[in-house]
Structure formats: structure tokens, C-alpha cells
Design a protein around this motif. Sequence first.
Motif, PDB file in Angstrom:
ATOM      1  N   LEU A   1      11.196   5.474  -7.263  1.00 34.10           N
ATOM      2  CA  LEU A   1      12.708   5.586  -7.516  1.00 34.10           C
ATOM      3  C   LEU A   1      13.438   4.356  -6.830  1.00 34.10           C
ATOM      4  CD1 LEU A   1      13.480   9.256  -6.743  1.00 34.10           C
ATOM      5  CD2 LEU A   1      12.628   8.381  -8.780  1.00 34.10           C
ATOM      6  N   PHE A   2      14.064   3.619  -7.498  1.00 36.18           N
ATOM      7  CA  PHE A   2      15.067   2.553  -7.271  1.00 36.18           C
ATOM      8  C   PHE A   2      16.299   3.052  -6.638  1.00 36.18           C
ATOM      9  CE2 PHE A   2      12.992  -1.377  -9.412  1.00 36.18           C
ATOM     10  CZ  PHE A   2      12.663  -2.022  -8.270  1.00 36.18           C
ATOM     11  N   ARG A   3      16.637   4.204  -6.978  1.00 36.59           N
ATOM     12  CA  ARG A   3      17.755   4.656  -6.446  1.00 36.59           C
ATOM     13  C   ARG A   3      17.405   5.910  -5.595  1.00 36.59           C
ATOM     14  NH1 ARG A   3      23.388   5.445  -8.731  1.00 36.59           N
ATOM     15  NH2 ARG A   3      22.301   4.584 -10.794  1.00 36.59           N
ATOM     16  N   PRO A   4      17.227   5.675  -4.338  1.00 34.15           N
ATOM     17  CA  PRO A   4      16.580   6.694  -3.659  1.00 34.15           C
ATOM     18  C   PRO A   4      17.642   7.971  -3.396  1.00 34.15           C
ATOM     19  CG  PRO A   4      17.342   4.840  -2.040  1.00 34.15           C
ATOM     20  CD  PRO A   4      17.738   4.444  -3.721  1.00 34.15           C
TER      21      PRO A   4
ATOM     22  N   TYR B   1       3.681   9.674  -7.469  1.00 38.70           N
ATOM     23  CA  TYR B   1       3.658   8.413  -6.832  1.00 38.70           C
ATOM     24  C   TYR B   1       4.718   8.325  -5.623  1.00 38.70           C
ATOM     25  CZ  TYR B   1       1.386   6.643 -10.873  1.00 38.70           C
ATOM     26  OH  TYR B   1       0.427   6.081 -12.110  1.00 38.70           O
ATOM     27  N   GLY B   2       5.291   9.444  -5.503  1.00 35.52           N
ATOM     28  CA  GLY B   2       6.235   9.414  -4.138  1.00 35.52           C
ATOM     29  C   GLY B   2       7.364   8.838  -4.387  1.00 35.52           C
ATOM     30  N   ASP B   3       8.440   8.753  -3.606  1.00 39.13           N
ATOM     31  CA  ASP B   3       9.748   8.308  -3.724  1.00 39.13           C
ATOM     32  C   ASP B   3       9.732   7.016  -4.062  1.00 39.13           C
ATOM     33  OD1 ASP B   3      11.004  10.527  -3.320  1.00 39.13           O
ATOM     34  OD2 ASP B   3      11.672  10.576  -1.467  1.00 39.13           O
ATOM     35  N   PHE B   4       8.752   6.113  -3.660  1.00 38.36           N
ATOM     36  CA  PHE B   4       8.731   4.719  -3.832  1.00 38.36           C
ATOM     37  C   PHE B   4       9.005   4.307  -5.213  1.00 38.36           C
ATOM     38  CE2 PHE B   4       6.314   0.713  -4.786  1.00 38.36           C
ATOM     39  CZ  PHE B   4       6.899  -0.080  -3.673  1.00 38.36           C
TER      40      PHE B   4
ATOM     41  N   VAL C   1       0.737  -1.280  -0.071  1.00 42.14           N
ATOM     42  CA  VAL C   1      -0.073   0.193  -0.066  1.00 42.14           C
ATOM     43  C   VAL C   1       1.003   1.294   0.011  1.00 42.14           C
ATOM     44  CG1 VAL C   1      -1.673   1.187   1.478  1.00 42.14           C
ATOM     45  CG2 VAL C   1      -1.956  -1.053   1.083  1.00 42.14           C
ATOM     46  N   LEU C   2       0.625   2.142  -1.054  1.00 40.65           N
ATOM     47  CA  LEU C   2       1.426   3.377  -0.944  1.00 40.65           C
ATOM     48  C   LEU C   2       0.690   4.402  -0.626  1.00 40.65           C
ATOM     49  CD1 LEU C   2       3.127   3.072  -4.497  1.00 40.65           C
ATOM     50  CD2 LEU C   2       3.976   2.522  -2.376  1.00 40.65           C
TER      51      LEU C   2
END
Lengths: 177, 658, 154
Positions: free
Chosen positions: C95-98, C90-93, A27-28
Motif C-alpha cells: 500500500l502506497f497510502r499506509p 504481500y503485507g502493508d508494503f 526483502v519483504l
Amino acid sequence: MRYAIPLLILGVLLAFFAVGLQRDPRVLPSPLIGKAVPAFELPVLALPKAESPPLSMGNAAFAGKPYLVNFFASWCAGCQVEHPYLMQLAKQGGVTIVGVDYKDADADVRQWLAARGNPYAPILVDLDGRAGIDFGVYGVPETFVVSADGRILHKHVGALTPEAFARDVKPLLGAGS
Amino acid sequence: MIPELGHFALILALGIAFLQTVAPLVGYRRRDAKLLAFAGSAAQAQFFCIAFAYACLTISFVNTDFSVAYVAQNAHTDLPNVYRFSAVWGAHEGSLLLWMLMLSGWTFAVSVFNRRIPAELSALVIAVLGVISVGLLLFMLLTSNPFDRLFPVPLQGRDLNPLLQDFGLTIHPPMLYMGYVGFSVAFAFAVAALITGKLDAAWARWTRPWTTTAWMFLTLGITLGSWWAYNELGWGGWWFWDPVENASFMPWLTGTALIHSLAVTEKRGLLKSWTVLLAILTFSLSLLGTFLVRSGVIVSVHSFASDPARGLFILIFMAVITGAALTLYAFRAPKLASVGELHLFSREGLLLLNNVFLVVACAAILIGTLYPLVIDALNLGKISVGPPYFNAIFLPLMVPLFVLVGFGAVVPWKKGKAGETWQRLKLPALFAVAFAIVVPLALHGRATLLAVTGGLLGAWTIVAASQDVWRRIRAKPSFIAGLASVPRATWGMTLAHAGLGVWALGVAFVISYGYEKDVRLAPNATTEIGDFTFGFVGAQEAKGPNFIAQQGEVTIERGDHSVTTLYPQKRFYPSQRNVMTESAVDATLMRDLYVSLGEGFDDGSWSLRIYVKPMIRLIWLGGVLMFLGGCLAASDKRYRLARAADRKLALDGGTQAA
Amino acid sequence: MKRLVAALFAGLLLAAHAQVTVEKPEIPLSVEQEARLAELLPDLRCLVCQNESLAESRAPLALDLKYEVRELVASGKSPTEIKRYLTDRYGDFVLFRPPFDARTWLLWLGPFALVLVALLVLLRQIRGGKRELAATNPKAVDKAALKKLLEEAK
């Protein structure tokens, strides 16, 4: 003392795992909460009995009153689950539900609504999923609560349940009006 | 009837495991030889119970007995026979039974090959393994019983996940579990040493072959997993830094560190408490992997259907096992402190450095894997930590390790001399530099930083590692006599280090010189990638035993020569209504040509993924070489010598440590 | 073929209706833009997949986002702007490279700090070991014992 360091690290990790077990990693949270609703202008789905509706509608049409934006589709299983509850909400009145038909064929959704009833005030059509991306939708159904002044107050992912509505949505509707 | 027998065998095994734990512990306190000796018999009885239960589940699968819930969920009457055997471990419950089979198998092995070990130590090791058995069996019986019945009995099963219907996956999990679980033996040896307070060179010598054996299975398991993912997932990737892959890689890193620190403990009587800690950590990381995969706390490609109740049980299990071991460690380890002179520039000093980098690399992966969970638990939002992070952190940490490998095999114990080392290593160093400059240019016409670094480190590792064998051969009058004089342990070490070098070459070259293309092709259209021309002939329907496929035909030419024709498939499995990509690969040692089908369009065109992967086979070849190296090292005759030798060694170790 | 695809989607979604995929015009990119896109995609996470990047995934949403990113690249947006576009939604989620910030400094610096700490501990251990050895050195012990004996004798 230094021989106890591994034990301490283990303790900290276990505590985090215990908290992690109660979370759903899938859940985001939406970064749009508290921000203005993304600008949209979408075609309105023509329905058999409607009296000459506008061809398209955008943000402006809904301003001044809190409302829900519900992304759904006729091909989506979760939408079937929440549909009866949306019908109930619509019957009770009190809140406008704007439906956004996500990547769906018009004929399919007309048939789907004919069989189940239509809880939506207008149904907007998002055929290519662009509006979905602007709203940060990653899986239908998703429901956004929008305040009277056009800000997103809450996002619910998955089928909307009476419990979730009472807990997360209803208080926000009161506050906005 | 058969499932009930299996269920009963599990309950019986639980009772025996309990006795297997309690009897030796009581025997140890009372100095009762009979109770100590009971441990071995209990371990053997437990193994037979588990093996029987395992056989019962296998029979239920072969007979597709859908009255067993687990079989109904993971089998289908159309499922080919081979996969009925592997379906036993295709999901959570059965894979736990496999875990358990491995654990009792390892315990069984300890009870059989314990003649050289003091009865007291052997009994305590078996008792510790018994605690783990009790926990796992309780877990199975309380939350995940594979023999649960289903009523009403369905007419058809839901079939094995098509992703798992692949040859790579029929052998990957057993190898992986052999390794994971095998580290429990080193763990048990470590805990037993903490209980008795006796840790000498002999202890290290007994622990070494067990650790090496577990390590080599884990190496093979990881290698097979990588090969499977490459073939089955259709992305052409061989490592994804997925949490589940990381879960298997972390114990590998600490296990590798453990093998090296055990060598120091055996030869020099040093690093005792560190070795014990590594043994505890390695198995604990295996448990952590089990927790991550089965609890659903982390998003992963491979995770099992998760259930919070199971997650909680494993969490408590992990807290008890690791917590108890580390508590014991906190109290007892200070007494194990080894006193002895340690020079940084000596074999033991370099091995210690190797341990630093291996363990920090493991810690980095742990941090990256758990960071999203920690951030979420602190209510700081959701973030992702993916391959770009791991590559950026992990690869730099590997560079010093590779440099060290070359030195480690040449610098002597106790104290090295700079001049002598330089004499031995100047040729390998020169060769590595030449290789790193010439080979990338010769093969691909351009040099990238990664290719040169990888070539340098790979060649350096291989050549420097072979030094030891080379010197031993040259010391003898004839080549044959020289070959015969090299001990298996040396061969093993050399092979494993060479495997590491081969792996590095593969990684550097495939990343530097690989091509990939996502392209939509109409029938009879062609596209060029690198030197190759890929022609898409078209796609047709094809039938398999339990699937329908669209099969593409892709011809590959280089210049005017036809290279090969590939037939990638997109399979539809009706039983699970699942779509699978079956890529087609033409492989040689120097390059892979890889095609997988994407989406089909109404006009007959398809989107294709095409990859040219130079030297990717070296990555798995490296893994296999490490596995073979492990085989040789574990079977060295030093570990099979009579007891007298052990006593002498224990004495030597004692005087060294004093 | 059409039949199979329809059957597949129907099967996947367990509903009679299928998700509509609008065929979008192909966006031509220059060689340099292609390279920028290829560099960008592995850093972006597919939101509906378990753990795949946009480069790998074939999920419908991933394909939509990939198209969106391609369009942004074609319009000359920089990688930073494109990432901003996605994190705004979508937020930082995603990004695979935070990004390096107050939340992630430990993630980025932790491993290297650990190397330093471990090396320092190692060096201290080695020195400490030498001192301990000196302390238990037979000669040293003898001297101390001798001194004691001498003092007692006085």
C-alpha cells in the motif's frame, strides 16, 4: 537548552540510519508466516520416466509431514544458483521439496531439469502465476517451509544456501514432526 | 598515464584541502594575517587540482580507456560523443568527482569575490569549506576512486545506463549539484558566524547572493529532473515523490526559507539564530540526500549501486559535519539572540510565517521519506509511503504559503496596516476569484475543487506579486522611467513569485483535466481521448547509433484537422541488454499530447499509453521563471556596492538590533 | 517482432528461457468500475519495481496483479476488500497510502502537529520579544537606575 534540540534530533536520525544500513529494504517479510498454507490445486508436470502421476495435486496431498515449497523457473538465474544445493538436499532425503514451476513453458523446464537433475518430489505447474500471487511470491526463487499441520513457518527469498537452510529451515523441520 | 595523473591530483588536492582548513583556523587563533590570507590561495590551488582530475577522467571517457574500471563500467565504443562527457557523472564515483568539482569551484568563487568581506570571515568560510573537501576527498580516495585501474583490460565497456542517455540528463545533474553543493557556502558562512560570534546585517547581506545563486541552480536542476523523468520514464508523470526527488526537494524548501529569513536578518536584524540554523539545515539536508541516494537504505528509482561501506562513510561524514555545526550552534546561538520588536502583521512577521510552513512542509517530506526506514529499524515490519501520502499532506501545507506570498510583497516592514493592505489587495483578490471561476469553465467546461483552488492561488500569487513593480512604475512620471527605477532584486522577487503562481496553475490544471488511457491497438485502429482521435498506423524497426528500436507511428486528429504524427520508440540497447521507452510528445503551452509504447504482440498490435496533459508546460515554465528570478535577485547591484556601504549598513543593523 | 521480444527477455534475464506470459481474456468494466480501478491502482505498489505503482509499472508481476485487481473490481469487490486481498498476501508494503493505525499515527498526524507547535512557538516568541524589549527599554532602565541612585542617596 532549546538550542540543543536540533542536535538531539540529528542524534536520533543518525541512530536510525545506522540500523537502517544493516537492513535490506528490498526483502519483504511474508504476512503468511504462522498462517495456513494458501489452498492450491495445480497440475502436475508430466516427466518422461514418471509412472502415471496424478493430473493435479493440492494441499491435502502433502498434509501430515513438513515440506518445502520452492517456487522456481527455468528462466530464473537465482534458481540455477540454488539448484545444486536442492539436489544435495533431495539426495540426503529427510524433507520433501515441492517444486512450483512459475510462469514457465513445460518444454523449457523439462529440458532444464534433464540437464541439471530433478530435486523435486512432484513439480506443480503455475503457468499464469496465480498460485504465486496467493503465496505472495514477488521474485523467484522463493522457498516456503510448511509444517505438518499445514502452516507456513518461514519464507526464504532468493537462492537457498546451506547456511540459510541450517539457520532458518532445519530447526523448523525438527519442531514440526 | 592520464588516470594516474588524475589520481595524483586528487591526493594533492586532499593535502591542500587539509592546509586550507588548518592554516586559517590557526591564523584566526593567533591573529596572523598571513595565515588567514593563505586560505584563498589554498582554495584556488585545490580547485585547479580537482579541475585537472576532472579533465583527466573526461579524457579517459572520450578515449574510452577501458583500463579505467569506472570508464569500462559506464562507456562503450558506440556511445555518442555528447554522452561520453555526461557519462563522467553517470555513476557513483564520477558523480562524486563532479560534486567535488562543484565544491572546489564554489570555494574558488568565495576566494575571488571576497574583497568586500572582512579577511577573517572570508578565511574562516574557506576553512569550513575545506573541512567538507577533506571529507569528500577521503571518501573518494578510500572507497570510490574513479581512477581505479582494471586488469585485464576489457575489450568493450558495459556502457552508460540508457536511462541517462538523454539531453535532459546531460545538464540536470550539474545544475542539481551546483545547487546542492552551493548551499555549502551559506553553511560555511553560518559556521563562521558562530565561531566569531559576529552576526550583523552585513553578514546577512554577504550571505544572501551566495544563497540565492545556489537556490536558483537547485531550482533549475529540479525542474530539469522533472522534465527528464516526464520524457524518459514513459509514465507521463512529472513528480513521483521518490525518495531521491524528495532528497533534492527538502534542501530546496529550507533553502527557500533561508532566502526569506536572510532578508529579515538583513533588513531588521532579527531571526539571527534561526537564519543560522536554516543555513546549517539546508546543507545538512543536501548531505542527507547524498546519503540516501548512495547508501541503499531506501528503495528508489534513481539510486546508485549501493555499498554499505560507502553508506557508513557518508553517515560518519554527515555526523561529523552536521554534528559539529549543530554542537557549535547549541553553545553559540544563545549569544546571537536578536532583540527587537516583531509584529505578526508586518513583512517580517509574514516572512516568519512563510518559514513555518516551508520548514514544516520539509519536515513532512522528511517524515514520509524516512518513516519506512524507522518502522523497519524498530522491527515493526515493512510499510510503504508513497505519492498518495505526500499529496495528501503536502498540498494542504502549501495553501497558506500561497496566500502569504500575496501579502508578503505588499505589507511593509515593522508594522502593517489592515486598511492599507486591503486597499492594495482588493483588486488582485477580486481578479483571482474571477479567474478561478471563469477560466476552468471556459477552457474545460467543468470546475473541479482542485482547479478552482489552484486557479485562485495561482492567479492571486501572480497578480499580487506584480503589485510592487506596478506601484514603482506608477510612482514615476513615465512608464520607461518607472521600469528603469525598479531594482533588480524587486524584479527577481516578482518573477520568482509569479513563477510559483504559474507552477500552481500548471499543477492544478494537469491533475484536474488530464486524460490517460492504456489501450491495445491493432495497426490502423483508432481510439478517442478527450477531443482527440489517436490512430495507430503500426510499428517498424528503426536504428539508432547504439540501439535498435521499434518505432510506432501514431496520427492525432481533432475533429477533421490533423494535429500531428508522433513516433514513440521502444529501444533495445544491446550493450546493456536494456529496454527503454522513448515517449513522443507534441507540446504547446495549453496541452501536451503524449504517447509511449508498451508491449508489442505477435499480431502487430501494441499496447499504448496515451496522455493528454493540459498546461503541463506551465509546471516547468514556473520553475524556469523562479530560476530567472533568482538570477536577477542575485545580480542586484546592492550586493556589488563598495565597502563603505557595508559599514554603514552594519552600523544601521547594529543600532536597530540594540 | 517476435524475435526482438524473445531477444529482449533473454537479454534481461540472462538465461536461454523466457518467462511465459499467458494471454488472458480482457475483462470488460463499466465506466464507473473503470474509474474505481483508476483510483485504486496508484495506491498500490509494484513489488518488484524500485518505486512505482501498479498504474505505472510494466513489470510482469505488476501486470499480473493489475489483472487480478481488475478482476476483483469486475466481481464487485470494494476497494477495502481489494486492498485486504493484497495485504493478506504481500503485507502493508503493497500500500502506497499506509493505513492509519498504531504504527502510522505519527506519520499522518506529525506534520499537522508540527504546524501547531511551530505556530505556538512563533506567537510566544513574538510576545517574549516584546517583553524583552520592554525590559531593555531605555526608559525602564533609566527608571531602575534612578530608583537605585535615589535609594543610595538616602
